[in-house]
Design an enzyme around this catalytic site. Structure first.
Site, PDB file in Angstrom:
ATOM      1  N   THR A 203      -1.256 -13.464 -90.156  1.00  0.00           N
ATOM      2  CA  THR A 203      -1.243 -12.401 -91.165  1.00  0.00           C
ATOM      3  C   THR A 203      -1.650 -11.061 -90.574  1.00  0.00           C
ATOM      4  O   THR A 203      -1.200 -10.004 -91.021  1.00  0.00           O
ATOM      5  CB  THR A 203      -2.195 -12.779 -92.314  1.00  0.00           C
ATOM      6  OG1 THR A 203      -1.734 -13.999 -92.858  1.00  0.00           O
ATOM      7  CG2 THR A 203      -2.224 -11.740 -93.398  1.00  0.00           C
TER       8      THR A 203
ATOM      9  N   TYR B 281       4.405 -12.177 -98.098  1.00  0.00           N
ATOM     10  CA  TYR B 281       4.624 -11.404 -96.876  1.00  0.00           C
ATOM     11  C   TYR B 281       5.095 -12.365 -95.801  1.00  0.00           C
ATOM     12  O   TYR B 281       5.034 -13.586 -95.965  1.00  0.00           O
ATOM     13  CB  TYR B 281       3.329 -10.706 -96.427  1.00  0.00           C
ATOM     14  CG  TYR B 281       2.273 -11.696 -96.037  1.00  0.00           C
ATOM     15  CD1 TYR B 281       1.448 -12.269 -97.005  1.00  0.00           C
ATOM     16  CD2 TYR B 281       2.131 -12.113 -94.721  1.00  0.00           C
ATOM     17  CE1 TYR B 281       0.522 -13.231 -96.663  1.00  0.00           C
ATOM     18  CE2 TYR B 281       1.202 -13.074 -94.372  1.00  0.00           C
ATOM     19  CZ  TYR B 281       0.402 -13.621 -95.348  1.00  0.00           C
ATOM     20  OH  TYR B 281      -0.502 -14.581 -95.013  1.00  0.00           O
TER      21      TYR B 281
ATOM     22  N   THR C 207      -5.001 -17.440 -89.812  1.00  0.00           N
ATOM     23  CA  THR C 207      -6.257 -18.099 -90.179  1.00  0.00           C
ATOM     24  C   THR C 207      -6.072 -19.567 -90.575  1.00  0.00           C
ATOM     25  O   THR C 207      -7.030 -20.324 -90.551  1.00  0.00           O
ATOM     26  CB  THR C 207      -6.940 -17.354 -91.343  1.00  0.00           C
ATOM     27  OG1 THR C 207      -6.030 -17.283 -92.429  1.00  0.00           O
ATOM     28  CG2 THR C 207      -7.379 -15.970 -90.934  1.00  0.00           C
ATOM     29  N   ASP C 208      -4.831 -19.948 -90.933  1.00  0.00           N
ATOM     30  CA  ASP C 208      -4.624 -21.324 -91.438  1.00  0.00           C
ATOM     31  C   ASP C 208      -5.100 -22.377 -90.446  1.00  0.00           C
ATOM     32  O   ASP C 208      -5.750 -23.350 -90.820  1.00  0.00           O
ATOM     33  CB  ASP C 208      -3.139 -21.575 -91.729  1.00  0.00           C
ATOM     34  CG  ASP C 208      -2.667 -20.876 -93.002  1.00  0.00           C
ATOM     35  OD1 ASP C 208      -3.494 -20.241 -93.682  1.00  0.00           O
ATOM     36  OD2 ASP C 208      -1.460 -20.973 -93.300  1.00  0.00           O
TER      37      ASP C 208
ATOM     38  N   LYS D 241     -12.065 -22.947 -92.649  1.00  0.00           N
ATOM     39  CA  LYS D 241     -11.486 -22.058 -93.672  1.00  0.00           C
ATOM     40  C   LYS D 241     -11.713 -22.677 -95.050  1.00  0.00           C
ATOM     41  O   LYS D 241     -11.427 -23.859 -95.252  1.00  0.00           O
ATOM     42  CB  LYS D 241      -9.989 -21.871 -93.391  1.00  0.00           C
ATOM     43  CG  LYS D 241      -9.314 -20.882 -94.336  1.00  0.00           C
ATOM     44  CD  LYS D 241      -7.876 -20.564 -93.933  1.00  0.00           C
ATOM     45  CE  LYS D 241      -7.266 -19.590 -94.932  1.00  0.00           C
ATOM     46  NZ  LYS D 241      -5.908 -19.146 -94.559  1.00  0.00           N
TER      47      LYS D 241
ATOM     48  N   GLU E  65     -21.683 -46.942 -94.834  1.00  0.00           N
ATOM     49  CA  GLU E  65     -21.140 -47.906 -95.804  1.00  0.00           C
ATOM     50  C   GLU E  65     -20.114 -48.830 -95.149  1.00  0.00           C
ATOM     51  O   GLU E  65     -19.707 -49.830 -95.709  1.00  0.00           O
ATOM     52  CB  GLU E  65     -20.475 -47.165 -96.964  1.00  0.00           C
ATOM     53  CG  GLU E  65     -21.476 -46.601 -97.969  1.00  0.00           C
ATOM     54  CD  GLU E  65     -20.765 -45.984 -99.157  1.00  0.00           C
ATOM     55  OE1 GLU E  65     -20.247 -46.718 -99.998  1.00  0.00           O
ATOM     56  OE2 GLU E  65     -20.712 -44.745 -99.223  1.00  0.00           O
TER      57      GLU E  65
END
Ligand code: GLU
Length: 340
Positions: A24, A37, A103-104, A176, A297
């Site tokens: 981005t 975008y 950023t993903d 994120k 567990e």
């Protein structure tokens, strides 16, 4: 009387290379208020040109490594990036590197570089949540701050860092957490490495785990990585997803488990069978924060599973892929999850 800050001569400024991969921060839209975008449209030279203030804190040069939204980042790009950074930082005339990235999947590339870069010099990733054409685009200040951190000798030896929204995160911890907000990254469990405000840095700690110059992993000469899949646990999950991964050649499977790395009884049985056949099963968690412990567990010792400790599923996958470049036993791989 306050001492006047002496500005270094331009030819004495630290030398920082910006490696651009897209995202981005390099995205553009038709209008300044549009949510839609396209990522990866703006070149590295245009990004550098948009923040001329950076030339007051560093001597900058840019290289375009890729120009994609980070959902399209591949391991081939990550390997190229790690090898290029190692070459650049091995040279006396480079003091630090900034990587611009979407950023993903930023946390995945950050973790990958944290494990495969062989230098103490700063490697700083940054990006943006708003496209370069948006009102209040966050990319320019993020880039300025990232360059300031990369140019700062105090950032050295802290592993790959991510600078976003005035925060300095470590690659091991950050994740994120928001799809659109500029305050999207948090560093749960271990906390922030520091802050940076208009280029002024402050550090709180060093990463606790092994990284960069202390890491045993290398991708020099590596062209591909073994397949490791992630399976997301949920109520009444179908256990045959495990078989599907095995049939497609996965050498390891990370379970994004519920809670403390849990999965239903049917999946535990299938996963244990896969482990007996030599598939490495790592239990991580779909919960954003908290550790996954051994034998809580689920009886990992009996089932032949590995607990991811602090790594989320995407980062656990990367550690396992790098670990599987060499023949290793279950106990050794479990130890890697405690060390890295
Ligand atoms: N999908 C984009 C990317 O990761 C959006 C995220 C961003 O860069 O903020 O490149």
């Amino acid at each position: 009387m306050q001492a006047k800050r002496i500005r270094p001569r331009p030819d004495q400024l630290p030398r920082v290379i910006i490696l651009a991969t897209g995202g981005t921060i390099a995205g553009s839209a038709e209008s300044a208020t549009q949510a839609g975008y396209a990522s990866g449209r703006v070149t590295v030279d245009a990004m550098i040109g948009a923040v001329p203030e950076m030339t007051e804190i560093a001597r900058i040069r840019g290289e375009q490594v890729a120009n994609v939204g980070s959902q399209d980042i591949t391991f081939a790009i990550m390997i190229d990036l790690a090898n290029r950074i190692n070459t650049l930082l091995g040279a006396d005339d480079v003091d630090g590197v900034v990587v611009t990235h979407g950023t993903d999947t930023m946390e995945e590339t950050a973790h990958f570089l944290n494990l495969t870069v062989k230098s103490k010099k700063p490697v700083v990733m940054t990006g943006a949540m708003r496209a370069s054409t948006a009102i209040s685009a966050d990319g320019p200040l993020n880039l300025y701050n990232a360059v300031a951190v990369a140019a700062d000798p105090d950032a050295a030896g802290r592993g790959t860092l991510v600078v976003m929204n005035d925060r300095i995160h470590g690659a091991h911890s950050l994740t994120k957490t928001n799809t659109t907000s500029v305050e999207t990254f948090i560093s749960p469990i271990n906390g922030l490495i520091g802050t940076v405000n208009y280029g002024k840095t402050e550090y709180f700690r060093r990463p606790f785990r092994k990284h960069t110059h202390k890491s045993q992993f290398s991708v020099e000469g590596v062209t591909s990585l073994p397949r490791v899949d992630i399976i997301y646990a949920c109520a009444d999950m179908p256990a045959d997803l495990i078989d599907g991964s095995m049939e497609r050649g996965a050498r390891g499977i990370v379970i994004a488990g519920d809670g403390n790395g849990n999965m239903n009884a049917a999946t535990i049985q299938r996963a244990a069978r896969a482990a007996q056949k030599g598939i490495f099963i790592v239990r991580s968690s779909r919960v954003p924060t908290g550790k996954v412990g051994r034998n809580v567990e689920i009886d990992d010792d009996r089932m032949g599973f590995i607990a991811s400790d602090e790594l989320n599923p995407a980062k656990a996958r990367i550690l396992l892929m790098l670990a599987l470049l060499k023949k290793r036993g279950l106990g050794e791989i479990q130890q890697l999850f405690y060390d890295y």
